[in-house]
Structure formats: C-alpha cells, structure tokens
Write an enzyme that holds these catalytic residues in place. Structure first.
Site, PDB file in Angstrom:
ATOM      1  N   HIS A   1       0.843  -1.132   0.092  1.00 44.62           N
ATOM      2  CA  HIS A   1      -0.012   0.103  -0.223  1.00 44.62           C
ATOM      3  C   HIS A   1       0.949   1.252  -0.035  1.00 44.62           C
ATOM      4  O   HIS A   1       2.079   1.400   0.683  1.00 44.62           O
ATOM      5  CB  HIS A   1      -0.989  -0.018   1.126  1.00 44.62           C
ATOM      6  CG  HIS A   1      -0.408   0.072   2.466  1.00 44.62           C
ATOM      7  ND1 HIS A   1       0.051   1.018   3.193  1.00 44.62           N
ATOM      8  CD2 HIS A   1      -0.089  -0.861   3.161  1.00 44.62           C
ATOM      9  CE1 HIS A   1       0.489   0.900   4.269  1.00 44.62           C
ATOM     10  NE2 HIS A   1       0.477  -0.497   4.544  1.00 44.62           N
TER      11      HIS A   1
ATOM     12  N   ASP B   1      -0.459   4.489   0.722  1.00 50.40           N
ATOM     13  CA  ASP B   1      -0.957   5.303   1.883  1.00 50.40           C
ATOM     14  C   ASP B   1       0.022   5.123   3.134  1.00 50.40           C
ATOM     15  O   ASP B   1       0.570   4.111   3.388  1.00 50.40           O
ATOM     16  CB  ASP B   1      -2.408   5.315   1.865  1.00 50.40           C
ATOM     17  CG  ASP B   1      -2.964   4.175   2.482  1.00 50.40           C
ATOM     18  OD1 ASP B   1      -2.608   3.193   2.300  1.00 50.40           O
ATOM     19  OD2 ASP B   1      -3.668   4.033   3.398  1.00 50.40           O
TER      20      ASP B   1
ATOM     21  N   ASP C   1       6.655   1.405   6.407  1.00 47.98           N
ATOM     22  CA  ASP C   1       4.996   0.964   6.116  1.00 47.98           C
ATOM     23  C   ASP C   1       4.533   1.746   5.203  1.00 47.98           C
ATOM     24  O   ASP C   1       3.976   2.893   5.783  1.00 47.98           O
ATOM     25  CB  ASP C   1       4.687   0.875   7.587  1.00 47.98           C
ATOM     26  CG  ASP C   1       3.339   0.191   7.301  1.00 47.98           C
ATOM     27  OD1 ASP C   1       2.729  -0.272   6.620  1.00 47.98           O
ATOM     28  OD2 ASP C   1       2.700   0.659   8.610  1.00 47.98           O
TER      29      ASP C   1
ATOM     30  N   GLU D   1      -5.131   1.495   2.890  1.00 50.30           N
ATOM     31  CA  GLU D   1      -4.742   0.515   3.886  1.00 50.30           C
ATOM     32  C   GLU D   1      -5.021   1.027   5.208  1.00 50.30           C
ATOM     33  O   GLU D   1      -5.406   0.721   6.421  1.00 50.30           O
ATOM     34  CB  GLU D   1      -3.710  -0.163   3.853  1.00 50.30           C
ATOM     35  CG  GLU D   1      -3.466  -1.521   4.545  1.00 50.30           C
ATOM     36  CD  GLU D   1      -2.726  -1.117   5.964  1.00 50.30           C
ATOM     37  OE1 GLU D   1      -2.962  -2.179   6.737  1.00 50.30           O
ATOM     38  OE2 GLU D   1      -2.251  -0.158   6.169  1.00 50.30           O
ATOM     39  N   GLU D   2      -4.290   2.194   5.479  1.00 48.10           N
ATOM     40  CA  GLU D   2      -4.007   3.094   6.880  1.00 48.10           C
ATOM     41  C   GLU D   2      -5.264   3.623   7.241  1.00 48.10           C
ATOM     42  O   GLU D   2      -5.338   4.008   8.409  1.00 48.10           O
ATOM     43  CB  GLU D   2      -2.981   4.010   7.062  1.00 48.10           C
ATOM     44  CG  GLU D   2      -1.427   3.503   6.578  1.00 48.10           C
ATOM     45  CD  GLU D   2      -1.018   2.516   7.526  1.00 48.10           C
ATOM     46  OE1 GLU D   2      -1.838   2.242   8.471  1.00 48.10           O
ATOM     47  OE2 GLU D   2      -0.050   2.136   7.542  1.00 48.10           O
TER      48      GLU D   2
ATOM     49  N   HIS E   1       4.028   3.595  12.424  1.00 43.18           N
ATOM     50  CA  HIS E   1       2.871   4.083  13.025  1.00 43.18           C
ATOM     51  C   HIS E   1       3.310   5.365  13.909  1.00 43.18           C
ATOM     52  O   HIS E   1       2.560   6.107  14.357  1.00 43.18           O
ATOM     53  CB  HIS E   1       1.892   3.489  13.434  1.00 43.18           C
ATOM     54  CG  HIS E   1       1.068   2.623  12.589  1.00 43.18           C
ATOM     55  ND1 HIS E   1      -0.227   2.058  12.656  1.00 43.18           N
ATOM     56  CD2 HIS E   1       1.366   2.217  11.400  1.00 43.18           C
ATOM     57  CE1 HIS E   1      -0.621   1.471  11.652  1.00 43.18           C
ATOM     58  NE2 HIS E   1       0.276   1.582  10.796  1.00 43.18           N
TER      59      HIS E   1
END
Length: 478
Positions: A113, A115, A146, A181-182, A446
């Site tokens: 992903h 995003d 990520d 996704e996030e 994150h």
C-alpha cells in the site's frame, strides 16, 4: 541487460540464478533507494482530514514506476466506491497491473500500500517525517518502512528478475498497490469484486509485515483480528456544578473509569468472558527483549499471563486509544454529563470479529455502573487470520528466504491486524497467501521516527526476486 537464462533450472538453479539475482539487486540498490525516497517525500496520508491530492500524486508516482518496468500488459490507477448506492463516496486511488502467465506457469499477486499514517507532531521526529533521512543503516521517514518499502520490494524484485531472465519470462504477475490501507481499506471489498479478473492469482504475497530480527527473516502465519468502536457513557442530561452535587450524583467520568476497569484483571489480562485465546507455539522471547523493543520504562512491568509472544499473537487485548473529555487546561469544577472513549480490541485467531463485538457489547452493558447509559458507534471490524503453510508457495518462499538471508525463516504471529486478508481469501479462496515484510523490530511503523533498515530491506527484496524466479520455473499444476 544480460542474456536471458533458461527457465529449466534443473542444472543451474539455484546457484547460478541466485548469484545473478543477488548481483542484480546489489547493482540496482542505490536506484531502488532513490525511488523509495521520492515516494516517501509524498505525504500520502489517506485519512479523511488530509488532502486527497497527495494520495493521488502518490498513486501516479507508483504507476509511473510500474510502467517503467516494461513487463506489464496493463497498468492503471483505479478507484472503487465506499459502500453501495449512488451516494457512495469514492475510495482512494490504487494501482493495478497485470501480465498474463504463459507455458503453464502460475500467476502471483503482489500487494502493498502507498498510503501512510499521519505523521503526528513534528517535534517528536528527529528529522522531518516527509524528508527521508539516512542515519547509519536506517532510512527515516513516514512510510519508509510501512509500506512504501513494500512497494519497492516488488518493484526491485521485478527489476532484478527482468535483468537476469529478460522481460520475456513466463511467470504471470498481478500487482495491487492499495491507497487506503491505513484508513481502514473501506473500498477494498468493492475494489476486489470490480477488479477480480486483473487480480486473480494462484499465490498472493502481502508485503506488509515484519522480520524476526536484523539477521533472520520471518513469514507471518497468524494475525489477530480487530474490533474497534466509540463508546459513549452518559449519566446526566446536562453538566452540573461538582461542588453542589458531587458526592450524590455520578458523573460520566467516574462511570467511565469504573466501566473500563472491568475489561482487565489485576495483572492486565483481558477479563471479558467469551473472548478466546488460540493455541499457537511461540519461539523464545524474553522480558528483556520485550523491554528493548517496546520501550518499557524502568520499573514498569509487563501485563498478562502465558509466554510473552502468546500474549501478543494468540490472546485478546483491549486498549483505550482515545478519550473525548475536557483537557486539564480547560477543566472546570463540573460533573461531566458524557464521556466518549475509543476502544480497540485485538481478537485471537479462531474467533470471528462479529462474535467478539457482541461479547464486548454484552460485557459493557452488564457492567455499566450506576445505571449509566451506553452508546456504541463508529464500529470497525477485521477478521483474524491463520496461514495454511502446507502449500507449495510457502515452500518456495521459505527456500528463497533461506538463500537470500543465509538463515531459514521463523514462522511468526503478529499482534496487529491486516483485516483485508480475510477479504482476499473470500474473493480468491484457492489462492495461497504469503504475508512477508521489509520491517524489523525497531522499524516503529505508525510511530515517530519510523525507519527502514537497509540491510533488512535488501535481503527482503532479494528474497522476493528469488521467489519469483522459482515460480517462473514452476508448472502451475504441480
């Protein structure tokens, strides 16, 4: 480009092809990192409060990289709606690509992903979150690990494969680089249905997980599910003076504290009857390693029962991730009429998300103190997942990782959730699922100062290149 090697590797594989792919990955690695830094510079936060134009720019940048590979028959940026009906909102842009398999070879779907999570406070970062910065062996920036590194693992692996085998290889490849996704993958199910013919595959590689450590690869075989919601606790029709009525009238904060305390036992284990644990074997992992990786402060003890990894991989967990209440700076002598909290629960493999939601709802209603009124909304669900490790795709992946890393992979669980994997299984029930990753225990996805270890990334990229080469030599019926 070198001359294409034969796809019958009976005599030359793996040594000749392995070394050729290793050389190709090494030679292209500076360009791969340069492409990754360009992606990281795009602040592609997919949350509703952020500018969608950045996510669109990110999708376009990824599509340009994919077209540049010169191996796909189709490369497009596509959207799907969130929900149903004429008023359904559009989802964030995703990149899809496909080349057809030939001569009986299988097709593999590569997922990542583009995003990213919001960066949080700039002052918590040692360097600006969207200015990728190399310090030592790590590249720092939001999305560096990520999951824009996951994208570049796919891009880099295909580049290496093309360099060694030529662009005319037989393996079928589909690519799906998601853009939300996030923010919950809200259009994911619709996207899969609408793009089924483009994405259908014999094996699916989800490059969005972790490795055991800097020197040891991992294949993720267990993922906890997720149940999250906003819980509003109300006790009064309006705010009242705490001096005039305090001691006789229960305020919402008191009720919230009492109610939330029922979710855990004294040792921090989840105390909600009906939330189950899974029976998973776990590798050795001691408290010292937990302290180092999680950042536990001196004197703070771990919570829960059982082995540490069973608590993270195979048992439920409940966290209050947010509270809507007056800040300390704005506090007044007032009995609060309502308090809202965000409850985030992780569900062990083997229990459905909908069952867990009803168990949590029933527990809260039964334990509401002082007759407090409860309301639950903003529900988000995600199914847990267990990988079937008996198929040929896992065997080929394990062999590729062993060649790339010089160590056999560890089968791990992950305490976090990737809910869309259950949707992949539902749409493509015959496909074999592999959950791999480019991260290590100190990548801090994150969080502020998210980073990618370049050595881990290079080995993960080589693993995927070797995996693709193995599939290109494989009859899809075997």
């Amino acid at each position: 480009m070198t001359d294409a090697l034969p796809t019958d590797f009976a005599s030359t594989y793996p040594a000749t092809v392995t070394e050729a792919l290793r050389d190709a990955v090494t030679a292209a690695f500076p360009a791969t990192i340069a492409d990754l830094t360009r992606l990281v510079k795009i602040p592609s936060v997919s949350w509703a409060a952020f500018d969608r134009a950045h996510v669109a720019a990110s999708a376009d940048a990824v599509a340009e990289l994919v077209r540049g590979l010169g191996v796909f028959d189709l490369v497009e940026v596509r959207h799907a709606a969130i929900g149903e009906g004429a008023d359904a909102a559009p989802g964030q842009p995703a990149v899809v690509a496909r080349r057809a398999a030939r001569n009986g070879r299988p097709t593999v779907l590569l997922y990542a992903h583009h995003d990213v999570q919001p960066p949080g406070r700039d002052e918590d970062w040692e360097s600006p979150p969207f200015e990728p910065t190399l310090r030592g062996d790590r590249l720092y920036g939001r999305g560096a690990a990520d999951d824009k590194a996951g994208i570049m693992a796919h891009i880099g692996a295909i580049r290496a494969l093309t360099e060694v085998l030529g662009a005319d290889f037989d393996l079928g490849i589909a690519l799906f680089i998601e853009g939300e996704e996030e923010s919950g993958s809200l259009s994911f199910a619709n996207f899969l249905r609408e793009n089924r013919e483009v994405l259908e595959a014999d094996a699916i590689v989800v490059a969005d997980s972790n490795n055991w450590d800097l020197e040891t690869p991992a294949l993720t075989v267990a993922l906890r599910g997720a149940v999250a919601f906003r819980l509003t606790i109300s006790t009064l029709a309006h705010a009242s003076h705490s001096g005039m009525f305090g001691g006789a009238v229960p305020d919402a904060m008191l009720a919230a504290i009492r109610l939330l305390s029922t979710l855990h036992d004294a040792d921090g284990s989840v105390a909600v009857e009906g939330l189950r644990s899974a029976d998973l074997e776990t590798p050795e992992y001691d408290e010292a390693q937990l302290r180092a990786e999680a950042g536990l402060l001196d004197g703070v003890t771990p919570i829960g029962r059982g082995t540490i990894l069973s608590r993270i991989w195979a048992q439920p967990a409940i966290t209050v991730t947010g509270i809507d209440a007056p800040s300390v700076a704005n506090a007044s002598n007032t009995l609060l009429p309502s308090v809202a909290v965000r409850v985030s629960a992780r569900i062990a493999p083997g229990q459905s998300d909908t069952e867990a939601l009803e168990i949590l709802r029933e527990h809260l209603e039964q334990h509401a103190p002082f007759g407090a009124h409860l309301a639950i909304d903003g529900i988000e669900l995600g199914q847990p997942f267990l990988v079937d490790t008996s198929g040929w795709a896992v065997a080929e992946s394990n062999a590729a990782m062993t060649d790339a890393w010089g160590k056999a992979p560890v089968e791990i669980g992950v305490g976090g959730s990737i809910p869309f994997i259950a949707e992949l299984v539902e749409e493509f029930p015959s496909a074999q699922i592999l959950v791999t990753g480019v991260e290590d225990p100190d990548s801090r996805p994150h969080s502020p100062n998210e980073s990618l270890h370049l050595g881990v990334f290079k080995r993960a990229l080589l693993s995927e290149a070797l995996f693709l080469a193995r599939l290109d030599a494989r009859d899809s019926t075997s």
